[in-house]
Design a protein around this motif. Structure first.
Motif, PDB file in Angstrom:
ATOM      1  N   GLY A  61      73.323  52.718 101.783  1.00  0.00           N
ATOM      2  CA  GLY A  61      72.744  52.374 103.072  1.00  0.00           C
ATOM      3  C   GLY A  61      71.358  51.780 103.017  1.00  0.00           C
ATOM      4  N   TYR A  62      70.913  51.325 101.839  1.00  0.00           N
ATOM      5  CA  TYR A  62      69.604  50.695 101.709  1.00  0.00           C
ATOM      6  C   TYR A  62      69.774  49.188 101.549  1.00  0.00           C
ATOM      7  N   GLN A  83      64.661  49.600 101.982  1.00  0.00           N
ATOM      8  CA  GLN A  83      64.575  50.669 102.972  1.00  0.00           C
ATOM      9  C   GLN A  83      65.934  50.842 103.635  1.00  0.00           C
ATOM     10  N   ARG A  84      66.080  51.924 104.380  1.00  0.00           N
ATOM     11  CA  ARG A  84      67.357  52.214 105.018  1.00  0.00           C
ATOM     12  C   ARG A  84      67.719  51.121 106.023  1.00  0.00           C
ATOM     13  N   SER A  85      68.980  50.711 106.004  1.00  0.00           N
ATOM     14  CA  SER A  85      69.435  49.654 106.906  1.00  0.00           C
ATOM     15  C   SER A  85      69.358  50.069 108.367  1.00  0.00           C
ATOM     16  N   ASP A  86      69.440  51.383 108.632  1.00  0.00           N
ATOM     17  CA  ASP A  86      69.390  51.852 110.018  1.00  0.00           C
ATOM     18  C   ASP A  86      67.960  52.008 110.531  1.00  0.00           C
ATOM     19  N   ARG A  88      65.655  54.135 109.645  1.00  0.00           N
ATOM     20  CA  ARG A  88      65.115  55.496 109.654  1.00  0.00           C
ATOM     21  C   ARG A  88      63.926  55.611 108.703  1.00  0.00           C
ATOM     22  N   GLU A  95      60.888  56.744 103.783  1.00  0.00           N
ATOM     23  CA  GLU A  95      61.973  56.618 102.817  1.00  0.00           C
ATOM     24  C   GLU A  95      62.038  55.193 102.264  1.00  0.00           C
ATOM     25  N   HIS A  96      62.173  55.083 100.950  1.00  0.00           N
ATOM     26  CA  HIS A  96      62.316  53.768 100.326  1.00  0.00           C
ATOM     27  C   HIS A  96      62.802  53.921  98.898  1.00  0.00           C
ATOM     28  N   ASP A 114      63.844  59.647  99.175  1.00  0.00           N
ATOM     29  CA  ASP A 114      64.922  59.769 100.152  1.00  0.00           C
ATOM     30  C   ASP A 114      64.940  61.186 100.713  1.00  0.00           C
TER      31      ASP A 114
END
Length: 233
Positions: A61-62, A83-86, A88, A95-96, A114
């Motif tokens: 999901g990144y 980074q997260r696609s959503d 967050r 988060e990265h 994460d």
């Protein structure tokens, strides 16, 4: 998630890396957003092995968020941030998954910050050592003959998250294997998370004994980036 499913898209992203000297006289960093194009037109790096190695550890999901040419102890390298696609916790300190790859294709390091790494039972020192050595056999086998373990201890990394509309400062703890390369006197380390996977790897770290501080730039450290004027797209 298997290495094969991750390595292909990551390799495709990092294969576009370009090598240019970082601007001198300042460590201020402004990332380039890949969606807006890259104006640099110099030679492409060949980094398939490093991309495949790092890609095996990128969470699901990144997506690539930014990239920047940097200097590591005077040598050319590329910093790539995912980074997260959503969206967050998509802030500096959040988060990265980030990588630093040298112009010659060597994986200089990566970090996996994460939320899933928060909490959990850490591996023992013996298990941590075994995981670290297995990782080095794949990621940097040339370091094994001259590596000397200094210590294996818990290590904390900060993580800023937003939950229920409130910002929280959390701590991600892993087991750190700090090693010295007897061949050149530089340092390296592998940090293993509670999930028994590598969460941080860095190599070729120059340490100044007196007054006792790290000389090598901390491109994977969000706190250091913020202190040196980093902005995200």
């Amino acid at each position: 998630m298997t290495p094969g499913r991750i390595a292909i898209p990551l390799a495709g992203a990092i294969a576009l890396l370009v090598c240019q000297p970082a601007p001198t006289g300042s460590t201020a960093l402004a990332f380039t957003n890949p969606k807006k194009g890259n104006a640099v037109t110099t030679a492409t790096l060949t980094v398939q092995p490093a991309a495949a190695t790092a890609g095996a550890f990128m969470p699901a999901g990144y997506a690539e968020m930014a990239r920047r040419r940097v200097a590591v102890d005077g040598e050319r390298a590329e910093l790539v941030r995912y980074q997260r696609s959503d969206g967050r916790n998509a802030v500096l300190g959040g988060e990265h998954f980030s990588t630093v790859i040298a112009a010659d294709g060597r994986l200089k390091g990566f970090t996996r910050m994460d939320l899933d790494l928060a909490g959990g039972q850490l591996p023992s020192r013996e298990e941590t050592r075994a995981i670290a050595m297995d990782f080095l056999r794949v990621a940097a086998p040339e370091l094994l003959p001259a590596q000397e373990i200094s210590w294996i201890e818990p290590h904390d990394e900060p993580l800023r998250v937003v939950r229920n509309g409130k910002t929280e400062n959390l701590t991600l703890t892993g087991m750190k294997v700090k090693m010295r390369n007897r061949a050149d006197g530089r340092w390296m380390w592998v940090i293993v998370g509670a999930d028994r996977k590598v969460m941080v790897f860095e190599r070729d770290i120059v340490w100044v004994t007196l007054p006792g501080h790290r000389k090598t730039e901390k491109w994977l450290d969000d706190t250091w980036l913020a202190e040196n004027g980093t902005t995200l797209p």
